[in-house]
Design a protein around this motif. Structure first.
Motif, PDB file in Angstrom:
ATOM      1  N   THR A  35     -10.736  16.155  -1.069  1.00  0.00           N
ATOM      2  CA  THR A  35     -11.006  15.453   0.181  1.00  0.00           C
ATOM      3  C   THR A  35     -12.008  16.249   1.006  1.00  0.00           C
ATOM      4  OG1 THR A  35      -8.808  14.469   0.196  1.00  0.00           O
ATOM      5  CG2 THR A  35      -9.972  14.569   2.310  1.00  0.00           C
ATOM      6  N   VAL A  36     -13.071  15.579   1.432  1.00  0.00           N
ATOM      7  CA  VAL A  36     -14.066  16.219   2.292  1.00  0.00           C
ATOM      8  C   VAL A  36     -14.032  15.658   3.711  1.00  0.00           C
ATOM      9  CG1 VAL A  36     -15.588  16.940   0.427  1.00  0.00           C
ATOM     10  CG2 VAL A  36     -15.935  14.709   1.478  1.00  0.00           C
ATOM     11  N   GLU A  37     -13.432  14.481   3.880  1.00  0.00           N
ATOM     12  CA  GLU A  37     -13.296  13.900   5.218  1.00  0.00           C
ATOM     13  C   GLU A  37     -12.178  12.879   5.184  1.00  0.00           C
ATOM     14  OE1 GLU A  37     -15.971  11.590   8.610  1.00  0.00           O
ATOM     15  OE2 GLU A  37     -16.966  12.498   6.888  1.00  0.00           O
ATOM     16  N   ALA A  38     -11.438  12.782   6.278  1.00  0.00           N
ATOM     17  CA  ALA A  38     -10.385  11.776   6.408  1.00  0.00           C
ATOM     18  C   ALA A  38     -10.278  11.370   7.869  1.00  0.00           C
ATOM     19  CB  ALA A  38      -9.048  12.318   5.911  1.00  0.00           C
ATOM     20  N   HIS A  39      -9.915  10.128   8.075  1.00  0.00           N
ATOM     21  CA  HIS A  39      -9.747   9.601   9.436  1.00  0.00           C
ATOM     22  C   HIS A  39      -8.484   8.747   9.443  1.00  0.00           C
ATOM     23  CE1 HIS A  39     -11.548   7.149  13.024  1.00  0.00           C
ATOM     24  NE2 HIS A  39     -10.383   7.678  13.293  1.00  0.00           N
ATOM     25  N   VAL A  40      -7.497   9.171  10.233  1.00  0.00           N
ATOM     26  CA  VAL A  40      -6.231   8.448  10.352  1.00  0.00           C
ATOM     27  C   VAL A  40      -6.186   7.732  11.690  1.00  0.00           C
ATOM     28  CG1 VAL A  40      -3.707   8.651  10.388  1.00  0.00           C
ATOM     29  CG2 VAL A  40      -5.055  10.217   8.985  1.00  0.00           C
ATOM     30  N   ARG A  41      -5.709   6.493  11.652  1.00  0.00           N
ATOM     31  CA  ARG A  41      -5.425   5.754  12.886  1.00  0.00           C
ATOM     32  C   ARG A  41      -3.912   5.505  12.905  1.00  0.00           C
ATOM     33  NH1 ARG A  41      -7.973   0.519  13.864  1.00  0.00           N
ATOM     34  NH2 ARG A  41      -7.068   0.069  11.857  1.00  0.00           N
ATOM     35  N   TYR A  42      -3.251   6.050  13.911  1.00  0.00           N
ATOM     36  CA  TYR A  42      -1.815   5.857  14.095  1.00  0.00           C
ATOM     37  C   TYR A  42      -1.645   4.633  14.980  1.00  0.00           C
ATOM     38  CZ  TYR A  42      -1.785  10.646  12.408  1.00  0.00           C
ATOM     39  OH  TYR A  42      -1.976  11.779  11.665  1.00  0.00           O
ATOM     40  N   LEU A  43      -1.211   3.524  14.403  1.00  0.00           N
ATOM     41  CA  LEU A  43      -1.199   2.257  15.118  1.00  0.00           C
ATOM     42  C   LEU A  43       0.152   1.920  15.732  1.00  0.00           C
ATOM     43  CD1 LEU A  43      -3.239   0.247  12.483  1.00  0.00           C
ATOM     44  CD2 LEU A  43      -4.093   1.397  14.543  1.00  0.00           C
ATOM     45  N   GLU A  44       1.214   2.348  15.064  1.00  0.00           N
ATOM     46  CA  GLU A  44       2.547   2.016  15.546  1.00  0.00           C
ATOM     47  C   GLU A  44       3.527   3.033  14.975  1.00  0.00           C
ATOM     48  OE1 GLU A  44       5.397  -1.878  15.227  1.00  0.00           O
ATOM     49  OE2 GLU A  44       3.245  -2.230  15.431  1.00  0.00           O
ATOM     50  N   GLU A  45       4.573   3.324  15.732  1.00  0.00           N
ATOM     51  CA  GLU A  45       5.565   4.295  15.291  1.00  0.00           C
ATOM     52  C   GLU A  45       6.285   3.822  14.036  1.00  0.00           C
ATOM     53  OE1 GLU A  45       7.821   4.167  18.884  1.00  0.00           O
ATOM     54  OE2 GLU A  45       6.709   5.840  19.756  1.00  0.00           O
ATOM     55  N   VAL A  46       6.721   4.809  13.243  1.00  0.00           N
ATOM     56  CA  VAL A  46       7.528   4.544  12.058  1.00  0.00           C
ATOM     57  C   VAL A  46       8.907   5.149  12.315  1.00  0.00           C
ATOM     58  CG1 VAL A  46       7.835   5.021   9.594  1.00  0.00           C
ATOM     59  CG2 VAL A  46       5.546   4.501  10.497  1.00  0.00           C
ATOM     60  N   PRO A  47       9.945   4.316  12.377  1.00  0.00           N
ATOM     61  CA  PRO A  47      11.279   4.842  12.677  1.00  0.00           C
ATOM     62  C   PRO A  47      11.933   5.525  11.475  1.00  0.00           C
ATOM     63  CG  PRO A  47      11.349   2.448  12.447  1.00  0.00           C
ATOM     64  CD  PRO A  47       9.914   2.850  12.308  1.00  0.00           C
ATOM     65  N   ALA A  48      12.919   6.363  11.794  1.00  0.00           N
ATOM     66  CA  ALA A  48      13.719   7.015  10.759  1.00  0.00           C
ATOM     67  C   ALA A  48      14.326   5.942   9.855  1.00  0.00           C
ATOM     68  CB  ALA A  48      14.819   7.852  11.411  1.00  0.00           C
ATOM     69  N   GLY A  49      14.522   6.290   8.594  1.00  0.00           N
ATOM     70  CA  GLY A  49      15.156   5.384   7.644  1.00  0.00           C
ATOM     71  C   GLY A  49      14.242   4.313   7.072  1.00  0.00           C
ATOM     72  N   SER A  50      12.964   4.354   7.404  1.00  0.00           N
ATOM     73  CA  SER A  50      12.017   3.330   6.943  1.00  0.00           C
ATOM     74  C   SER A  50      11.616   3.546   5.495  1.00  0.00           C
ATOM     75  CB  SER A  50      10.744   3.356   7.800  1.00  0.00           C
ATOM     76  OG  SER A  50      11.013   3.003   9.122  1.00  0.00           O
ATOM     77  N   ASP A  51      11.228   2.462   4.870  1.00  0.00           N
ATOM     78  CA  ASP A  51      10.593   2.509   3.555  1.00  0.00           C
ATOM     79  C   ASP A  51       9.109   2.259   3.768  1.00  0.00           C
ATOM     80  OD1 ASP A  51      12.861   2.975   1.887  1.00  0.00           O
ATOM     81  OD2 ASP A  51      13.463   0.897   2.220  1.00  0.00           O
ATOM     82  N   LEU A  52       8.290   3.201   3.311  1.00  0.00           N
ATOM     83  CA  LEU A  52       6.839   3.112   3.465  1.00  0.00           C
ATOM     84  C   LEU A  52       6.232   2.374   2.284  1.00  0.00           C
ATOM     85  CD1 LEU A  52       6.148   6.846   4.413  1.00  0.00           C
ATOM     86  CD2 LEU A  52       6.613   4.923   5.959  1.00  0.00           C
ATOM     87  N   GLU A  53       5.234   1.563   2.563  1.00  0.00           N
ATOM     88  CA  GLU A  53       4.420   0.948   1.522  1.00  0.00           C
ATOM     89  C   GLU A  53       2.964   1.185   1.899  1.00  0.00           C
ATOM     90  OE1 GLU A  53       5.066  -3.038  -0.417  1.00  0.00           O
ATOM     91  OE2 GLU A  53       3.225  -3.462   0.705  1.00  0.00           O
ATOM     92  N   VAL A  54       2.246   1.872   1.041  1.00  0.00           N
ATOM     93  CA  VAL A  54       0.834   2.123   1.283  1.00  0.00           C
ATOM     94  C   VAL A  54       0.045   1.270   0.294  1.00  0.00           C
ATOM     95  CG1 VAL A  54      -1.010   3.827   1.433  1.00  0.00           C
ATOM     96  CG2 VAL A  54       1.345   4.475   2.032  1.00  0.00           C
ATOM     97  N   ARG A  55      -0.862   0.472   0.838  1.00  0.00           N
ATOM     98  CA  ARG A  55      -1.760  -0.369   0.032  1.00  0.00           C
ATOM     99  C   ARG A  55      -3.145   0.259   0.105  1.00  0.00           C
ATOM    100  NH1 ARG A  55       0.250  -5.819   3.115  1.00  0.00           N
ATOM    101  NH2 ARG A  55       2.476  -5.476   2.750  1.00  0.00           N
ATOM    102  N   SER A  56      -3.670   0.621  -1.047  1.00  0.00           N
ATOM    103  CA  SER A  56      -4.914   1.394  -1.094  1.00  0.00           C
ATOM    104  C   SER A  56      -5.980   0.679  -1.893  1.00  0.00           C
ATOM    105  CB  SER A  56      -4.647   2.762  -1.732  1.00  0.00           C
ATOM    106  OG  SER A  56      -3.594   3.416  -1.069  1.00  0.00           O
ATOM    107  N   SER A  57      -7.215   0.827  -1.424  1.00  0.00           N
ATOM    108  CA  SER A  57      -8.362   0.226  -2.110  1.00  0.00           C
ATOM    109  C   SER A  57      -9.524   1.202  -2.132  1.00  0.00           C
ATOM    110  CB  SER A  57      -8.814  -1.047  -1.379  1.00  0.00           C
ATOM    111  OG  SER A  57      -7.785  -2.007  -1.357  1.00  0.00           O
TER     112      SER A  57
END
Length: 158
Positions: free
Chosen positions: A59-81
């Protein structure tokens, strides 16, 4: 035909929760990093490739946008392209979803490194990256900026 996103899923660990009761920002990046690994696997840059070729994606560069909180106990799904590729670079877009809601995005620019130096992708990896490529979403390529404040009379900025 549009390439289907690579999907990565994992549960939020209790240790990832911060003092506000939500996913700590470092763990967004950890989960999104796992999703980057899944994209690498999909284009042929997985563990076998890495060990056989002394090569990987850095990785040479990354940009994260935090749009909304993620509560404890959540299941994450990341969709990547894959949203861009050159002879040595791979541009990846991640969307982190929880309960059907977009919670964060990240774009990552990675360079292919072999033996400690940047190097072109092998032909088969380059072809898979090109085949996986989709148009960048509207927020890709953004940057952080503050709107300039007007200069007050007298010319000095606060």
């Amino acid at each position: 035909m549009t390439a289907a996103p690579v999907v990565w899923r994992e549960p939020v660990q209790d240790a990832w929760i911060d003092y506000n009761g939500h996913l700590s920002e470092a763990y967004y990046v950890l989960a999104l990093g796992h999703a980057t690994d899944a994209v690498m696997d999909a284009v042929g840059l997985g563990p076998d490739y890495r060990s056989a070729n002394d090569a990987s994606l850095y990785t040479v560069e990354a940009h994260v946008r935090y749009l909304e909180e993620v509560p404890a106990g959540s299941d994450l799904e990341v969709r990547s392209s894959v949203i861009g590729a050159t002879a040595k670079l791979l541009w990846i877009w991640h969307e982190l979803w929880v309960d059907g809601r977009l919670r964060a995005t990240e774009e990552v620019l990675g360079v292919h490194v072999r033996g400690g130096a940047s190097a072109p992708f092998p032909a088969d990896v380059a072809a898979r990256a090109r085949d996986a490529c989709v148009a960048p979403p509207p927020h890709a390529g953004g940057r952080i900026q503050l709107a300039p404040k007007p200069v007050p009379e007298g010319g000095a900025r606060p």
